[in-house]
Scaffold this motif. Structure first.
Motif, PDB file in Angstrom:
ATOM      1  N   PHE A 194      11.024  75.630 111.007  1.00 19.87           N
ATOM      2  CA  PHE A 194      10.762  76.603 109.954  1.00 19.87           C
ATOM      3  C   PHE A 194      10.412  75.918 108.636  1.00 19.87           C
ATOM      4  N   CYS A 195      11.109  74.828 108.329  1.00 17.58           N
ATOM      5  CA  CYS A 195      10.875  74.095 107.072  1.00 17.58           C
ATOM      6  C   CYS A 195       9.707  73.126 107.169  1.00 17.58           C
ATOM      7  N   GLY A 196       9.161  72.941 108.369  1.00 16.58           N
ATOM      8  CA  GLY A 196       8.027  72.040 108.553  1.00 16.58           C
ATOM      9  C   GLY A 196       8.380  70.571 108.372  1.00 16.58           C
ATOM     10  N   ILE A 197       9.544  70.183 108.792  1.00 18.68           N
ATOM     11  CA  ILE A 197       9.973  68.790 108.593  1.00 18.68           C
ATOM     12  C   ILE A 197      10.139  68.050 109.919  1.00 18.68           C
ATOM     13  N   LEU A 198       9.265  68.362 110.869  1.00 23.84           N
ATOM     14  CA  LEU A 198       9.264  67.641 112.139  1.00 23.84           C
ATOM     15  C   LEU A 198       7.968  66.869 112.244  1.00 23.84           C
ATOM     16  N   PRO A 199       7.908  65.754 112.893  1.00 26.12           N
ATOM     17  CA  PRO A 199       9.013  65.044 113.535  1.00 26.12           C
ATOM     18  C   PRO A 199       9.881  64.323 112.505  1.00 26.12           C
ATOM     19  N   PRO A 200      11.093  63.938 112.904  1.00 23.89           N
ATOM     20  CA  PRO A 200      11.948  63.189 111.983  1.00 23.89           C
ATOM     21  C   PRO A 200      11.286  61.866 111.584  1.00 23.89           C
ATOM     22  N   ARG A 201      11.414  61.504 110.315  1.00 26.23           N
ATOM     23  CA  ARG A 201      10.851  60.255 109.812  1.00 26.23           C
ATOM     24  C   ARG A 201      11.939  59.476 109.099  1.00 26.23           C
ATOM     25  N   MET A 202      11.806  58.160 109.098  1.00 28.41           N
ATOM     26  CA  MET A 202      12.779  57.307 108.428  1.00 28.41           C
ATOM     27  C   MET A 202      12.086  56.513 107.335  1.00 28.41           C
ATOM     28  N   ILE A 205      13.127  53.460 106.558  1.00 27.90           N
ATOM     29  CA  ILE A 205      13.208  52.061 107.004  1.00 27.90           C
ATOM     30  C   ILE A 205      13.152  52.052 108.525  1.00 27.90           C
ATOM     31  N   ALA A 206      12.957  50.887 109.086  1.00 29.61           N
ATOM     32  CA  ALA A 206      12.934  50.760 110.546  1.00 29.61           C
ATOM     33  C   ALA A 206      14.337  51.023 111.095  1.00 29.61           C
ATOM     34  N   PRO A 207      14.450  51.744 112.210  1.00 28.23           N
ATOM     35  CA  PRO A 207      15.768  52.019 112.788  1.00 28.23           C
ATOM     36  C   PRO A 207      16.607  50.757 113.006  1.00 28.23           C
ATOM     37  N   SER A 208      15.952  49.655 113.344  1.00 26.46           N
ATOM     38  CA  SER A 208      16.694  48.409 113.588  1.00 26.46           C
ATOM     39  C   SER A 208      17.328  47.843 112.313  1.00 26.46           C
ATOM     40  N   GLN A 209      16.900  48.316 111.144  1.00 30.35           N
ATOM     41  CA  GLN A 209      17.464  47.829 109.882  1.00 30.35           C
ATOM     42  C   GLN A 209      18.756  48.542 109.494  1.00 30.35           C
ATOM     43  N   LEU A 210      19.057  49.623 110.174  1.00 30.37           N
ATOM     44  CA  LEU A 210      20.292  50.349 109.883  1.00 30.37           C
ATOM     45  C   LEU A 210      21.480  49.643 110.531  1.00 30.37           C
ATOM     46  N   PRO A 211      22.657  49.698 109.900  1.00 34.01           N
ATOM     47  CA  PRO A 211      23.845  49.131 110.542  1.00 34.01           C
ATOM     48  C   PRO A 211      24.202  49.949 111.787  1.00 34.01           C
ATOM     49  N   PHE A 212      24.867  49.320 112.743  1.00 39.97           N
ATOM     50  CA  PHE A 212      25.187  49.997 114.007  1.00 39.97           C
ATOM     51  C   PHE A 212      25.951  51.296 113.786  1.00 39.97           C
ATOM     52  N   TRP A 213      26.833  51.318 112.790  1.00 39.56           N
ATOM     53  CA  TRP A 213      27.688  52.482 112.603  1.00 39.56           C
ATOM     54  C   TRP A 213      26.928  53.693 112.068  1.00 39.56           C
ATOM     55  N   ALA A 214      25.696  53.517 111.625  1.00 39.01           N
ATOM     56  CA  ALA A 214      24.914  54.650 111.144  1.00 39.01           C
ATOM     57  C   ALA A 214      24.524  55.588 112.287  1.00 39.01           C
ATOM     58  N   TRP A 215      24.636  55.106 113.516  1.00 45.16           N
ATOM     59  CA  TRP A 215      24.209  55.883 114.679  1.00 45.16           C
ATOM     60  C   TRP A 215      25.359  56.584 115.395  1.00 45.16           C
ATOM     61  N   ILE A 216      26.595  56.442 114.927  1.00 45.77           N
ATOM     62  CA  ILE A 216      27.725  56.943 115.723  1.00 45.77           C
ATOM     63  C   ILE A 216      28.238  58.322 115.307  1.00 45.77           C
ATOM     64  N   GLY A 217      27.600  58.959 114.325  1.00 48.63           N
ATOM     65  CA  GLY A 217      28.056  60.278 113.877  1.00 48.63           C
ATOM     66  C   GLY A 217      28.107  61.300 115.004  1.00 48.63           C
ATOM     67  N   GLY A 218      27.089  61.331 115.824  1.00 50.13           N
ATOM     68  CA  GLY A 218      27.073  62.276 116.951  1.00 50.13           C
ATOM     69  C   GLY A 218      28.176  61.976 117.949  1.00 50.13           C
TER      70      GLY A 218
END
Length: 187
Positions: A64-72, A74-87
């Protein structure tokens, strides 16, 4: 330029109000998931439905908001490992609550969860972990955490007392911690 004390107070007030609202609606989630879990063949099936409904809602809002696809940014590999564990943390919360809330009730569960969150949040702030600003533990913060822990103990003891009041004296004695310790030591 640092924010003015008035704007910091405004943000804090807004955060507390939204936090109270979010906490209030979160009180419904374990009961809803617990009811779903009671009628599924396995608790993980209820988790699938719970997360599936959330996924569909976020997907529809994003469309509805027109914000697909998700964009970052920075490169996903630059994020710390713990940034991915919320889910994954969400899976732990939802699945454990849908199993335990029907057995112990919402209040003891949420009191324990909020106390655990507060204890770890205090450590995260104190040490500045996970990208948070460093906010040292103060005696007043320690008092608040101590009161939360005492609150959890009061809630659990009140529940145990209420359950014991519904039982005969012999059955109530079986619930006492000393009897439980004796039973464990016999094994």
């Amino acid at each position: 330029m640092s924010p003015s004390p008035a704007s910091e107070t405004g943000w804090m007030t807004l955060a507390v109000l939204i936090g109270l609202f979010a906490g209030g609606i979160l009180a419904v989630q374990p009961s809803a998931n617990g009811m779903l879990g009671k009628h599924m063949h396995h608790p993980l099936h209820a988790s699938l439905y719970s997360f599936g409904s959330g996924f569909v809602i976020v997907l529809l809002i994003s469309l509805f908001c027109g914000i697909l696809p998700p964009r970052m940014s920075i490169a996903p590999s630059q994020l710390p490992f713990w940034a991915w564990i919320g889910g994954a943390i969400g899976v732990v919360m939802v699945t454990t609550s849908l199993v335990l809330v029907p057995r112990v009730g919402s209040l003891p569960w949420f009191a324990a969860v909020m106390t655990g969150q507060t204890l770890l949040a205090m450590m995260i702030d104190h040490y500045g972990w996970l990208g948070n600003p460093r906010m040292p533990v103060t005696p007043l913060r320690m008092l608040g955490v101590t009161l939360l822990i005492l609150g959890v103990l009061a809630i659990v003891l009140a529940k145990r007392g209420a359950e014991a009041g519904d039982l005969s004296p012999g059955e109530a004695n079986e619930l006492s911690p000393s009897v439980a310790v004796e039973e464990i030591s016999k094994e």
